[in-house]
Design an enzyme around this catalytic site. Structure first.
Site, PDB file in Angstrom:
ATOM      1  N   PRO A  86     -11.123   2.489  -3.470  1.00 21.25           N
ATOM      2  CG  PRO A  86     -12.426   1.017  -2.210  1.00 21.25           C
ATOM      3  CD  PRO A  86     -11.002   1.401  -2.503  1.00 21.25           C
ATOM      4  CD  GLU A 113     -12.440  -4.684   5.874  1.00 17.16           C
ATOM      5  OE1 GLU A 113     -13.071  -3.681   5.520  1.00 17.16           O
ATOM      6  OE2 GLU A 113     -12.700  -5.821   5.451  1.00 17.16           O
ATOM      7  NE  ARG A 151      -3.695   2.266 -25.193  1.00 17.40           N
ATOM      8  CZ  ARG A 151      -4.360   2.938 -26.096  1.00 17.40           C
ATOM      9  NH1 ARG A 151      -5.008   4.029 -25.758  1.00 17.40           N
ATOM     10  NH2 ARG A 151      -4.398   2.536 -27.333  1.00 17.40           N
ATOM     11  CG  ASP A 166      -7.594   4.891 -28.243  1.00 13.18           C
ATOM     12  OD1 ASP A 166      -7.936   4.088 -29.128  1.00 13.18           O
ATOM     13  OD2 ASP A 166      -6.548   4.787 -27.589  1.00 13.18           O
TER      14      ASP A 166
HETATM   15  N1  SAM Z   1     -12.817  -1.327   3.166  1.00 14.89           N
HETATM   16  C1  SAM Z   1     -12.467  -0.590   1.983  1.00 14.89           C
HETATM   17  C2  SAM Z   1     -13.674   0.208   1.495  1.00 14.89           C
HETATM   18  O1  SAM Z   1     -14.772  -0.344   1.496  1.00 14.89           O
HETATM   19  O2  SAM Z   1     -13.490   1.364   1.042  1.00 14.89           O
HETATM   20  C3  SAM Z   1     -12.064  -1.545   0.867  1.00 14.89           C
HETATM   21  C4  SAM Z   1     -10.750  -2.195   1.080  1.00 14.89           C
HETATM   22  S1  SAM Z   1     -10.309  -3.228  -0.265  1.00 14.89           S
HETATM   23  C5  SAM Z   1     -10.904  -4.795   0.256  1.00 14.89           C
HETATM   24  C6  SAM Z   1      -8.561  -3.376  -0.131  1.00 14.89           C
HETATM   25  C7  SAM Z   1      -7.773  -2.435  -1.019  1.00 14.89           C
HETATM   26  O3  SAM Z   1      -8.072  -2.689  -2.371  1.00 14.89           O
HETATM   27  C8  SAM Z   1      -7.997  -0.960  -0.828  1.00 14.89           C
HETATM   28  O4  SAM Z   1      -7.267  -0.451   0.246  1.00 14.89           O
HETATM   29  C9  SAM Z   1      -7.560  -0.386  -2.152  1.00 14.89           C
HETATM   30  O5  SAM Z   1      -6.170  -0.164  -2.191  1.00 14.89           O
HETATM   31  C10 SAM Z   1      -7.893  -1.508  -3.143  1.00 14.89           C
HETATM   32  N2  SAM Z   1      -9.124  -1.292  -3.932  1.00 14.89           N
HETATM   33  C11 SAM Z   1     -10.272  -1.977  -3.822  1.00 14.89           C
HETATM   34  N3  SAM Z   1     -11.192  -1.563  -4.692  1.00 14.89           N
HETATM   35  C12 SAM Z   1     -10.607  -0.577  -5.414  1.00 14.89           C
HETATM   36  C13 SAM Z   1     -11.052   0.262  -6.471  1.00 14.89           C
HETATM   37  N4  SAM Z   1     -12.284   0.174  -6.966  1.00 14.89           N
HETATM   38  N5  SAM Z   1     -10.182   1.159  -6.999  1.00 14.89           N
HETATM   39  C14 SAM Z   1      -8.932   1.277  -6.491  1.00 14.89           C
HETATM   40  N6  SAM Z   1      -8.456   0.510  -5.469  1.00 14.89           N
HETATM   41  C15 SAM Z   1      -9.277  -0.399  -4.938  1.00 14.89           C
END
Ligand code: SAM
Length: 232
Positions: A86, A113, A151, A166
């Site tokens: 994220p 986490e 794609r 698209d």
């Molecule tokens: N504690 C982290 C933070 O707040 O940045 C979030 C961890 S999340 C619960 C667990 C995993 O989900 C991350 O390590 C990532 O690989 C994936 N993930 C969660 N949200 C994502 C997003 N919006 N885009 C890409 N990967 C995501």
């Protein structure tokens, strides 16, 4: 293109790559998708790959050792290592198009986490996010990235115009689509689409696309005169 997905749950991916376009892309050899279970690189005999965060706080963190070893086990000279996170740059159509030119992608899925920062610093080329929200793992984001990127691989979508028309390709949405019947529960197909005047149809479609983009995503426009912001 070869893609390696590194995760704790390879079984998560059963299904999405086995149907429809992605299935055909794999069968035709455009795409080869392989899975690596990070747990196979655990230090302990019990396959434990996570531990409590230094400094305290909730949840568990993926240890650097298993992650780094898993990446190195599949890395090639021309690999591009992407951590789905994220905290990464937002995935866009332009980014998908750029990624579609890669030879070998390594997609690292986080869990819990997240991943020990040192592993990211040592092995990851870039972090990509699929949106401003937090998912439980990087597995769904890896599927989204592969689907959106595939794609753009020439041959994956039967008709090349389908991709170029698209949404986002010209900085605006695609135009609305209609098919038979001409009248559905009293709602008619716009008459311009039935008239056979292709110049008029093109003009109408563009106006519709601009109107909806401006209404729903004003951020895609530079200003009043509807100059698209993301022009390829
Ligand atoms: N504690 C982290 C933070 O707040 O940045 C979030 C961890 S999340 C619960 C667990 C995993 O989900 C991350 O390590 C990532 O690989 C994936 N993930 C969660 N949200 C994502 C997003 N919006 N885009 C890409 N990967 C995501």
């Amino acid at each position: 293109m070869e893609i390696e997905i590194l995760s704790l749950f390879p079984e998560y991916f059963r299904g999405p790559f086995d149907v429809s376009m992605l299935r055909r892309a794999r069968d035709a050899g455009f795409l080869e998708i392989r899975h690596t279970d990070i747990r196979d690189f655990a230090e302990s005999k019990h396959g434990r790959v996570d531990d409590r965060p230094f400094g305290g706080g909730p949840g568990m963190v993926l240890q650097p050792g298993p992650v780094v070893r898993a990446i190195r086990s599949v890395r090639k000279e021309r690999s591009r290592v992407i951590y789905l996170s994220p905290q990464g740059a937002l995935l866009t159509a332009a980014k998908c198009q750029e990624l579609s030119l890669s030879e070998h992608l390594i997609l690292l899925c986080g869990h819990y986490e997240g991943i020990d920062e040192r592993a990211i610093e040592m092995e990851v080329d870039e972090e990509i996010s699929i949106g401003d929200y937090v998912l439980t793992s990087g597995c769904a984001p890896a599927i989204v990235l592969i689907d959106a990127m595939a794609r753009f691989i020439p041959g994956v979508i039967g008709h090349p115009d389908a991709v170029s028309e698209d949404s986002f390709q010209e900085g605006i949405f695609d135009s609305p689509h209609y098919t038979r019947p001409e009248n559905f529960e009293g709602k008619e197909v716009p008459s311009v689409l039935l008239g056979g005047n292709h110049a008029e149809i093109r003009k109408w479609r563009k106006a519709q696309a601009i109107e909806k983009t401006r209404r729903v995503r004003p951020d895609l426009f530079l200003g009043e005169h509807c100059e698209p912001l993301y022009v390829h």
